[in-house]
Design an enzyme around this catalytic site. Structure first.
Site, PDB file in Angstrom:
ATOM      1  N   ALA A 179       3.332   5.963  -2.610  1.00 51.47           N
ATOM      2  CA  ALA A 179       4.607   6.682  -3.013  1.00 51.47           C
ATOM      3  C   ALA A 179       4.756   6.767  -4.486  1.00 51.47           C
ATOM      4  O   ALA A 179       5.202   8.140  -4.972  1.00 51.47           O
ATOM      5  CB  ALA A 179       5.669   6.182  -2.375  1.00 51.47           C
ATOM      6  N   GLY A 231       0.744  -1.156  -0.030  1.00 49.22           N
ATOM      7  CA  GLY A 231      -0.279   0.152   0.111  1.00 49.22           C
ATOM      8  C   GLY A 231       0.852   1.303   0.026  1.00 49.22           C
ATOM      9  O   GLY A 231       0.577   2.350  -0.911  1.00 49.22           O
ATOM     10  N   CYS A 232       1.682   1.328   0.883  1.00 42.81           N
ATOM     11  CA  CYS A 232       2.592   2.541   0.933  1.00 42.81           C
ATOM     12  C   CYS A 232       3.342   2.687  -0.375  1.00 42.81           C
ATOM     13  O   CYS A 232       3.893   3.792  -0.859  1.00 42.81           O
ATOM     14  CB  CYS A 232       3.901   2.445   2.169  1.00 42.81           C
ATOM     15  N   THR A 233       3.935   1.556  -1.162  1.00 47.56           N
ATOM     16  CA  THR A 233       4.492   1.570  -2.208  1.00 47.56           C
ATOM     17  C   THR A 233       3.612   2.266  -3.274  1.00 47.56           C
ATOM     18  O   THR A 233       4.172   3.234  -4.139  1.00 47.56           O
ATOM     19  CB  THR A 233       4.957   0.300  -2.897  1.00 47.56           C
TER      20      THR A 233
END
Length: 163
Positions: free
Chosen positions: A58, A53-55
């Site tokens: 970003a 999710g964070c990838t």
């Protein structure tokens, strides 16, 4: 006596001064919110580099960075990850936005982005995925908590009138 993890985190609202910070970026260089005065800044808080999710988030911010910069918006991502992990994240995923490390979670806490949250139906304490738009004078323009990683940048662009 109540444990600080039992209390709901602070919630920032439009018009409030954004909490100041100076944190190390992926190269170990200091990044201060105050150095962005005169420009609007998107500060987004995310749980962990190199996770799906964070990838996604970003990569989406990186893809929109040019359009956002043209609209006068810079981007700073904050996570509790150590500088070395931010470096690996940036290199592995070709992230071209500013990522800063808040290992003691003081800045995340001051933004209301660290505290109790639901994860897979369980109550846990951790980083609450949040996004803030800070105006050129250093005040909160928009504050969004518990945002979704997927589709969030597109929604933010719509909210800012960029699409």
């Amino acid at each position: 006596m109540t444990d600080s993890t039992d209390t709901a985190p602070v919630r920032l609202t439009p018009g409030e001064p954004a909490p100041e910070f100076t944190l190390s970026d992926a190269d170990g260089s200091p990044v201060s919110l105050s150095s962005y005065r005169g420009r609007r800044v998107i500060v987004y808080c995310y749980p962990a580099a190199l996770t799906p999710g964070c990838t996604t988030q970003a990569v989406d911010f990186t893809a929109s960075a040019g359009d956002l910069a043209e609209a006068g918006l810079d981007i700073i991502g904050i996570s509790p990850d150590p500088v070395e992990k931010l470096q690996r994240f940036r290199e592995k995923e070709d992230i071209r936005i500013t990522l800063v490390s808040d290992p003691d979670k003081q800045v995340l806490t001051s933004y209301g982005a660290f505290g109790p949250k639901k994860l897979y139906g369980k109550q846990v304490v951790g980083v609450i995925r949040s996004t803030f738009v800070i105006d050129a004078e250093g005040r909160i323009e928009k504050a969004a908590y518990n945002v979704k990683a997927t589709g969030h940048v597109a929604k933010l662009r719509r909210d800012l009138g960029l699409d």
